[in-house]
Design a protein around this motif. Structure first.
Motif, short mmCIF file in Angstrom:
data_model
loop_
_atom_site.label_atom_id
_atom_site.label_comp_id
_atom_site.label_asym_id
_atom_site.label_seq_id
_atom_site.Cartn_x
_atom_site.Cartn_y
_atom_site.Cartn_z
N GLY A 146 19.26 26.03 42.90
CA GLY A 146 19.60 24.77 43.55
C GLY A 146 18.64 23.62 43.26
N ASN A 157 18.18 29.41 48.84
CA ASN A 157 18.40 28.00 48.52
C ASN A 157 17.09 27.27 48.23
N TYR A 217 11.93 23.38 50.99
CA TYR A 217 11.87 22.10 51.71
C TYR A 217 10.59 21.35 51.36
N ALA A 244 19.38 16.88 48.86
CA ALA A 244 19.54 18.33 48.97
C ALA A 244 20.81 18.78 49.68
N TYR A 297 23.92 20.46 47.91
CA TYR A 297 23.63 21.74 47.26
C TYR A 297 23.44 22.84 48.30
N LEU A 298 22.80 22.48 49.41
CA LEU A 298 22.65 23.44 50.51
C LEU A 298 24.02 23.83 51.05
N ASP A 299 24.87 22.83 51.26
CA ASP A 299 26.21 23.09 51.81
C ASP A 299 27.04 23.95 50.86
N ARG A 344 26.07 27.53 50.91
CA ARG A 344 26.58 28.17 52.12
C ARG A 344 28.06 28.53 51.98
N ASP A 370 17.96 31.16 54.06
CA ASP A 370 17.85 29.71 54.17
C ASP A 370 16.38 29.28 54.08
N PHE A 425 15.15 26.66 52.83
CA PHE A 425 15.00 25.25 53.17
C PHE A 425 14.77 25.08 54.66
#
Length: 249
Positions: free
Chosen positions: A128, A163, A166, A176, A179-181, A184, A196, A198
């Motif tokens: 990511g 992912n 942070y 971010a 890409y996080l979504d 998921r 997770d 991040f």
């Protein structure tokens, strides 16, 4: 473009040269329980533990999965140590394949070959960051991760997605959330656990365990963060394998 590469350097250096404690008291790096649990199950891991191993874990990562000149302090090595501590009757082997500077699409193309060569029980795929830095279309990113996870599952291995890390210093340089979504969404679609990282690192920053905004250099502090990540990831893997206390001794 120059700012993007600066952002990549800053982000990748968060765990290697840019971590400072918010205060002098020992950090706990505790993680809220909801960030260390998953409804998805690592069945291959569970079977390996029940048969006393071997449990082979392949970490497919980038620069942030290493510490220069101190690989034994990086989170994959700490993951192995913690799994051995929690599962003393099981042979544990953790190896790392660095894919520095590669997008999810570029990494996905080689995942099956890596599995054939390493024969892991579990693949921990960290991705990511590069896609976010390069502003890869989020839909294309999702498609690449989706294809990679599908290929890994078809190859017969368990998968944990990890992912982005942070960093408050790079929030204005990269976006971010898309890409996080999307990670998921892929995790839910394929019923694989998502570690997770991040949210965990943001929790540590907000709670004062680590000041991730500071530019103070310190390899010792990087080692502490990696140790915390390794410990958290080991707990996450064991929970996702649905191992009871008796199976951990």
């Amino acid at each position: 473009m120059k700012s993007a590469f600066l952002g990549l350097t800053l982000l990748a250096g968060v765990l290697t040269a840019s971590l400072a404690r918010a205060e002098d008291t020992p950090q706990s790096c505790e993680v809220p329980a909801y960030l260390l649990t998953s409804e998805s199950r690592l069945s291959k891991v569970a079977d390996a533990v029940k048969s006393s191993g071997p449990l082979n874990v392949l970490v497919v990562g980038s620069r942030s999965s290493t510490i220069a000149a101190s690989e034994t302090s990086a989170y994959p090595a700490k993951l192995q140590a913690m799994l051995k501590e929690k599962l003393p009757a099981v042979e544990i082997n953790v190896s790392v394949e660095l894919q520095s500077g590669k997008t999810a699409e570029e990494v996905a193309a080689n995942l099956v070959k890596l599995v054939e060569a390493k024969r892991p029980t579990l693949v921990v795929w960290q991705t990511g960051t590069v896609d976010a830095i390069r502003s890869i279309d989020p839909d294309d990113f999702r498609g690449a991760v989706d294809e990679g996870v599908a290929a890994l599952q078809k190859a017969g291995v368990d998968v944990v997605l990890v992912n982005l890390q942070y960093s408050p210093r790079t929030e204005t340089m990269i976006s971010a959330p898309p890409y996080l979504d999307n990670m998921r969404v892929v995790a839910q679609h394929h019923d694989v656990p998502l570690f997770d990282r991040f949210a965990i690192m943001r929790h540590w920053n907000d709670s004062g365990d680590f000041d991730l905004f500071s530019t103070t250099h310190g390899a010792d502090l990087a080692k502490r963060v990696h140790a915390c990540l390794g410990r958290a990831l080991s707990t996450f893997v064991i929970d996702a394998a649905h191992l009871n206390p008796a199976q951990q001794n």
